[in-house]
Enzyme design. Structure first.
Site, PDB file in Angstrom:
ATOM      1  N   PHE A 187       0.862  -1.249   0.057  1.00 16.78           N
ATOM      2  CA  PHE A 187       0.028   0.082   0.051  1.00 16.78           C
ATOM      3  C   PHE A 187       0.746   1.062   0.003  1.00 16.78           C
ATOM      4  CE2 PHE A 187       0.742  -0.825   4.516  1.00 16.78           C
ATOM      5  CZ  PHE A 187       0.972   0.389   4.950  1.00 16.78           C
ATOM      6  N   CYS A 188       0.326   2.393  -0.388  1.00 17.69           N
ATOM      7  CA  CYS A 188       0.907   3.622  -0.258  1.00 17.69           C
ATOM      8  C   CYS A 188      -0.224   4.528  -0.232  1.00 17.69           C
ATOM      9  CB  CYS A 188       1.751   3.892  -1.647  1.00 17.69           C
ATOM     10  SG  CYS A 188       0.799   3.915  -3.148  1.00 17.69           S
ATOM     11  N   THR A 189       0.118   5.775  -0.310  1.00 16.17           N
ATOM     12  CA  THR A 189      -0.842   7.033  -0.144  1.00 16.17           C
ATOM     13  C   THR A 189      -2.060   6.871  -1.013  1.00 16.17           C
ATOM     14  OG1 THR A 189       0.966   8.393   0.681  1.00 16.17           O
ATOM     15  CG2 THR A 189      -1.182   9.223   0.020  1.00 16.17           C
ATOM     16  N   GLY A 191      -1.707   4.868  -4.332  1.00 14.67           N
ATOM     17  CA  GLY A 191      -1.872   3.825  -5.291  1.00 14.67           C
ATOM     18  C   GLY A 191      -0.751   3.884  -6.383  1.00 14.67           C
ATOM     19  N   ILE A 217      -4.133   4.700   0.986  1.00 10.27           N
ATOM     20  CA  ILE A 217      -4.571   4.881   2.273  1.00 10.27           C
ATOM     21  C   ILE A 217      -5.907   6.038   2.002  1.00 10.27           C
ATOM     22  CG2 ILE A 217      -4.109   5.964   4.431  1.00 10.27           C
ATOM     23  CD1 ILE A 217      -1.015   5.173   3.552  1.00 10.27           C
TER      24      ILE A 217
END
Length: 260
Positions: A187-189, A191, A217
């Site tokens: 995951f990241c902020t 995508g 997120i």
């Protein structure tokens, strides 16, 4: 209205696309943010008055070649509606770059297909996977350390990078003892980083079961707000890349719109 989107696909003549898109966007009242175009695609983060959201989406769809519709396969990530007094971005920037996400990968040595990065999980599916700690494999926070320090998902392992270009050596070391068929959740902020991380894990490191959080997120937190009865798997704050994180400092925003 906060909105972000990206698309990895060949984009011919990004300079011409930049000029055409800017002409369409500059007349939208109150629009601010950044749009980066490169031969590998587009990456955008913006804030727009809610009453002009449809106008923005239409401009982004028609301001690019017909063969490059950024919303053809993926809807944009529609984020929070924030008060007009909340700092977001200074101005509108539409800019060309060598890459929409600089990765530092030597493409002559490692050739990756960004369309093969593993399936995306909806926020509710991700929630179930994270809350079920019987899952084997890894849960990797693909952001930089200064972001992970603000908050992360329970049980996640941060890559502990200073820049995104540090990710590859970290992934090599952190996954060397994992079986190639074990699930790797990333995951990241929003995508976009997980597209490149997922492609690297699948195609270069050989992992068969890579899963990405759809809309990152931001998407998960929106789902959590809509489902208050569910205990959140997120712990802490989400590091933001606009001026909202400086709101308490009272910084002023600029009204200027410019193209760079």
């Amino acid at each position: 209205q906060m909105i972000s989107f990206y698309k990895f696909a060949p984009l011919a003549k990004p300079e011409e696309c930049r000029d055409t898109l800017f002409e369409k966007l500059q007349g939208i009242p109150g629009l601010r943010g950044s749009i980066y175009l490169a031969q590998e695609g587009i990456n955008a983060q913006m804030a727009v008055p809610p009453e002009h959201l449809d106008e923005l989406l239409e401009a982004c769809s028609t301001g690019l070649p017909v063969s490059f519709d950024p919303f053809a396969d993926e809807k944009p990530n529609i984020g929070d509606v924030v008060p007009s007094s909340t700092p977001t971005f200074n101005r509108l920037i539409v800019r060309t770059r060598d890459y929409v996400l600089r990765d530092g990968i030597d493409s002559s040595a490692i050739a990756l297909d960004w369309s093969n990065a593993g399936p995306e999980l909806e926020a509710n599916e991700w929630h179930e996977a994270v809350m079920d700690r019987s899952n084997k494999g890894a849960l990797l926070d693909c952001r930089n350390l200064y972001e992970s320090d603000e908050g992360t998902f329970r049980g996640a392992t941060p890559l502990e990078t200073d820049t995104f270009q540090d990710s590859w050596s970290q992934l090599d070391g952190m996954t060397k003892d994992l079986s190639k068929d074990e699930p790797v959740y990333i995951f990241c902020t929003g995508g976009i980083r997980c597209v490149k991380v997922g492609a690297y894990l699948k195609q270069h490191l050989g992992f068969d079961n890579v899963k990405r959080l759809k809309h990152g997120i931001i998407g998960y937190q929106k789902w959590a707000e809509d489902n208050p009865g569910e205990p959140s798997a997120w712990e802490g704050e989400n590091f933001l890349f606009d001026k909202r994180r400086f709101e308490e400092k009272g910084e002023e925003t600029e009204e200027a719109i410019e193209k760079e």
